[in-house]
Design an enzyme around this catalytic site. Sequence first.
Site, short mmCIF file in Angstrom:
data_model
loop_
_atom_site.label_atom_id
_atom_site.label_comp_id
_atom_site.label_asym_id
_atom_site.label_seq_id
_atom_site.Cartn_x
_atom_site.Cartn_y
_atom_site.Cartn_z
N HIS A 114 -0.62 10.74 2.54
CA HIS A 114 -1.95 10.30 1.95
C HIS A 114 -1.42 9.37 0.78
CE1 HIS A 114 -5.62 10.57 -0.79
NE2 HIS A 114 -6.06 9.77 0.36
N SER A 115 -1.77 8.15 0.66
CA SER A 115 -1.80 7.30 -0.45
C SER A 115 -0.47 7.38 -1.31
CB SER A 115 -3.15 8.09 -1.54
OG SER A 115 -3.16 7.14 -2.56
N TYR A 116 -0.28 7.49 -2.42
CA TYR A 116 1.08 7.63 -3.12
C TYR A 116 2.19 8.35 -2.25
CZ TYR A 116 4.74 9.98 -5.61
OH TYR A 116 6.23 10.02 -5.94
N GLY A 117 1.63 9.10 -1.40
CA GLY A 117 2.58 10.14 -0.55
C GLY A 117 3.55 9.11 0.34
N HIS A 254 -11.56 7.76 -0.33
CA HIS A 254 -10.10 7.57 -0.33
C HIS A 254 -9.63 8.91 -0.04
CE1 HIS A 254 -5.90 6.53 -1.13
NE2 HIS A 254 -5.90 7.28 -2.20
#
Length: 272
Positions: A114-117, A254
């Site tokens: 997810h996202s930055y992941g 988000h």
Amino acid sequence: MTATNDPLLTRRAVLASAGAGASAAALSGTPALAQTGQPKTFVLVHGAWHGGWCWRRVADLLEKQGHKVFTPTLTGVGERSHLMSKDINLDTHITDIVNIIKWENLNGICLVVHSYGGWPGSGALEQISDRVSAIVWLDAFKPENGQRGFDFASEFSRKALLAAVEKGEPSRPAPTAEAFHVNEKDRAWVDSKTTPQPNGVALQPIKLTGAREKVAKKTYIRASKYPQPAFDQALAECKADKSWRTFETTAAGHDVMVDAPDWLAEVLVEVS
């Protein structure tokens, strides 16, 4: 019950906005495990300022269906926030992901980021792609070789990082849950769990050789209510690449795993 957690409303949103690859299994009310008959292994990687805690609802749903689920928390955040240090960089978080897969002897996994992941997830695939059968990029960054997280961060994140670095601080504070468009009922809970994000992870260029693109099953999910040009670009790239399946939802902010866990769990089983 909020609209994002209402199965009917959630499925209407999918029907209206899911990519062409969305199948009937992801939209039906029948548990996906009954359709596949095979338990799967998921490794769910959180985004910046979060921790493994954010996946609890999705993990519970998947485990009730008989799947095996791991939700590692990256060094310096969540319940590992006591390990915050200036020495934490992108390699640290890549190793966090690689090591849980190695030490738990996981194979045939579905890696969900997810996202930055998307940054440490992409880096981890360079080392453990032979253990991964499917990947899901959930409103996540899709970096290319040599890029840095700082260069693609949202405006508030970039300003906070620069201010923290100028002060010599190892991390920057989390934005509010409202900024992530989390549903009103869960904002206080999310705000109580988020922790500062280490700065070093956004400053180290990533080293990639294309392992991510070689994974057999690839899916990108976009929560379009949350503004982020990098995610829009990633979605467009995946739509143009037949090796990726794409889904879009307007029924969640988000933090899709918080706002629409039932829908997300169904999609993850369908695409894994």
